[in-house]
Design a protein around this motif. Structure first.
Motif, PDB file in Angstrom:
ATOM      1  N   VAL A   4      69.821  30.326  53.673  1.00 36.62           N
ATOM      2  CA  VAL A   4      70.068  29.775  55.014  1.00 36.62           C
ATOM      3  C   VAL A   4      70.241  30.916  56.013  1.00 36.62           C
ATOM      4  O   VAL A   4      69.679  30.899  57.116  1.00 36.62           O
ATOM      5  CB  VAL A   4      71.323  28.862  55.010  1.00 36.62           C
ATOM      6  N   SER A   5      70.974  31.942  55.601  1.00 41.57           N
ATOM      7  CA  SER A   5      71.212  33.072  56.505  1.00 41.57           C
ATOM      8  C   SER A   5      69.905  33.764  56.866  1.00 41.57           C
ATOM      9  O   SER A   5      69.663  34.093  58.020  1.00 41.57           O
ATOM     10  CB  SER A   5      72.143  34.087  55.852  1.00 41.57           C
ATOM     11  N   LEU A   6      69.068  33.965  55.855  1.00 40.02           N
ATOM     12  CA  LEU A   6      67.766  34.586  56.119  1.00 40.02           C
ATOM     13  C   LEU A   6      66.963  33.737  57.098  1.00 40.02           C
ATOM     14  O   LEU A   6      66.318  34.248  58.013  1.00 40.02           O
ATOM     15  CB  LEU A   6      66.970  34.690  54.815  1.00 40.02           C
ATOM     16  N   GLY A   7      67.014  32.416  56.889  1.00 38.68           N
ATOM     17  CA  GLY A   7      66.296  31.491  57.766  1.00 38.68           C
ATOM     18  C   GLY A   7      66.780  31.606  59.199  1.00 38.68           C
ATOM     19  O   GLY A   7      65.985  31.624  60.136  1.00 38.68           O
ATOM     20  N   ILE A   8      68.084  31.685  59.368  1.00 41.50           N
ATOM     21  CA  ILE A   8      68.640  31.764  60.725  1.00 41.50           C
ATOM     22  C   ILE A   8      68.200  33.062  61.401  1.00 41.50           C
ATOM     23  O   ILE A   8      67.759  33.072  62.549  1.00 41.50           O
ATOM     24  CB  ILE A   8      70.186  31.655  60.688  1.00 41.50           C
ATOM     25  N   ILE A   9      68.277  34.157  60.655  1.00 42.17           N
ATOM     26  CA  ILE A   9      67.835  35.432  61.241  1.00 42.17           C
ATOM     27  C   ILE A   9      66.339  35.357  61.533  1.00 42.17           C
ATOM     28  O   ILE A   9      65.867  35.788  62.581  1.00 42.17           O
ATOM     29  CB  ILE A   9      68.168  36.606  60.297  1.00 42.17           C
ATOM     30  N   VAL A  48      63.881  36.245  64.771  1.00 48.71           N
ATOM     31  CA  VAL A  48      62.750  37.173  64.632  1.00 48.71           C
ATOM     32  C   VAL A  48      61.458  36.483  65.098  1.00 48.71           C
ATOM     33  O   VAL A  48      60.650  37.076  65.805  1.00 48.71           O
ATOM     34  CB  VAL A  48      62.603  37.659  63.171  1.00 48.71           C
ATOM     35  N   LEU A  49      61.302  35.210  64.722  1.00 48.97           N
ATOM     36  CA  LEU A  49      60.134  34.437  65.141  1.00 48.97           C
ATOM     37  C   LEU A  49      60.026  34.374  66.657  1.00 48.97           C
ATOM     38  O   LEU A  49      58.950  34.471  67.234  1.00 48.97           O
ATOM     39  CB  LEU A  49      60.260  33.006  64.638  1.00 48.97           C
ATOM     40  N   ARG A  50      61.169  34.164  67.287  1.00 50.37           N
ATOM     41  CA  ARG A  50      61.171  34.077  68.740  1.00 50.37           C
ATOM     42  C   ARG A  50      60.721  35.401  69.359  1.00 50.37           C
ATOM     43  O   ARG A  50      60.000  35.429  70.345  1.00 50.37           O
ATOM     44  CB  ARG A  50      62.562  33.687  69.250  1.00 50.37           C
TER      45      ARG A  50
END
Ligand code: UDP
Ligand code: MG
Length: 317
Positions: free
Chosen positions: A281-286, A290-292
């Protein structure tokens, strides 16, 4: 060429069912006021004949100003495109094309604008939607408000009258994953709300798929808040503290109290699964941030205008 005082900006995507009624209500409004109003219609890559209907109307009525996007860019970018071409020298009124934002309320909005407000945004008192959707919206806006770095206007959408100077600033913001109600609020100036009962759409079905709604909801959270990343850091710190205390406790039990330490398999498995999940989940949030950055640095235009109908004459009243 004289310029209109007010622009209505109306995004349309497959709205052939409500189009005629929309025209009638807008025409009635324009006929009944002494203000010079233009209506900017944006065809967001409609697959039905909305674009033709817009064209036929704009060619015979100089008050209509149309742009046709090269494909479907979505509601927020359609509004963005409309704001960029709107000529209203005093203010711009944003309304949906399905008549869920009654154009007749313009008079009330305009009064508040004249009282010195730069943004008059609508707040939905009652939504005529099903209970689950209503509850989800209710919860969502409160969540965004609690974690956001900006002042969030609860239960308000894009329905708003915005002064020329604020529109000019919005047009300068290069933000890619656009969440207009957030940007509008971020800009500041004097803003006020106007409560109204949101009617059901005049005809047809919603053009917002669940995916689009989900993306919009994400933009509201990730574009205006550093809470998710801070939350991960705090969770990491808390986890380390818990682990250290548990380690200390085990040593104390073993060497001070002399109790043999035998720990269970379930506890171990539980801990591993829990923290693998937390890490993902943490990786996803970061990754979300990054995607933005990824999309923003490409610097692509936010929308592409394929065609435009802007009548030479705009007769002043
Ligand atoms: N819309 C658009 N592009 C899209 C989806 C919607 O321009 O990709 C327009 C749509 O035609 C309508 C407005 O945005 O005028 C609001 O959409 P809708 O009523 O479907 O959303 P809802 O009110 O259900 O949230
Ligand atoms: Mg609608």
């Amino acid at each position: 060429m004289s310029l209109p005082q007010i622009s209505f900006v109306v995004p349309l995507y497959n709205e052939k069912e409500s189009f005629q009624l929309l025209l009638e209500r807008l025409n009635k409004l324009m006929d009944s006021t002494s203000l010079n109003i233009e209506v900017v219609m944006i065809d967001d890559g409609s697959k039905d004949n909305t674009a033709q209907l817009m064209q036929v109307n704009a060619l015979q009525d100089e008050r209509y100003h149309c742009i046709f996007l090269s494909r479907n860019f979505g509601h927020q970018l359609a509004f963005t495109a409309g704001l960029s071409v709107a000529r209203g020298t005093e203010a711009v009124m944003c309304i949906d094309g399905d008549l869920q934002d009654p154009p007749e309320l313009f008079a009330d909005f305009y009064k508040l604008l004249q009282e010195g407000n730069d943004v008059v945004y609508a707040v939905r008192k009652n939504r005529k939607e099903n209970a689950i959707k209503r509850a989800a919206y209710h919860f969502y806006y409160r969540l965004v408000k609690s974690i956001s770095n900006i002042e969030v206007n609860l239960d308000s959408g894009d329905f708003a009258l915005i002064s020329r100077r604020v529109v000019d600033i919005m047009n300068q913001l290069p933000e890619e994953s656009r969440y207009l109600r957030g940007l509008r609020s971020w800009i500041g100036f004097k803003q006020t709300s106007f409560e109204y009962d949101r009617p059901e759409r005049a005809a047809g079905e919603t053009k917002y798929s669940f995916k689009m709604l989900y993306r919009l909801a994400y933009n509201g959270i990730f574009n205006f808040s550093d809470f998710p990343v801070k939350f991960i850091t705090n969770m990491g710190v808390a986890t380390v503290l818990i682990a250290l205390s548990y380690f200390g406790y085990t040593l104390f039990k073993r060497f001070v109290l002399g109790i043999p330490v035998i720990e269970g398999f379930t506890g171990l498995l539980f801990t591993i699964i829990l923290f693998s999940g937390v890490q993902l989940v943490s990786l996803g949030i970061i990754g979300e941030y990054v995607l933005r950055i990824f999309f923003q640095v490409k610097g692509r235009p936010l929308f592409i205008i394929k065609n435009r109908i802007l009548n030479k004459e705009f007769t002043e009243k």
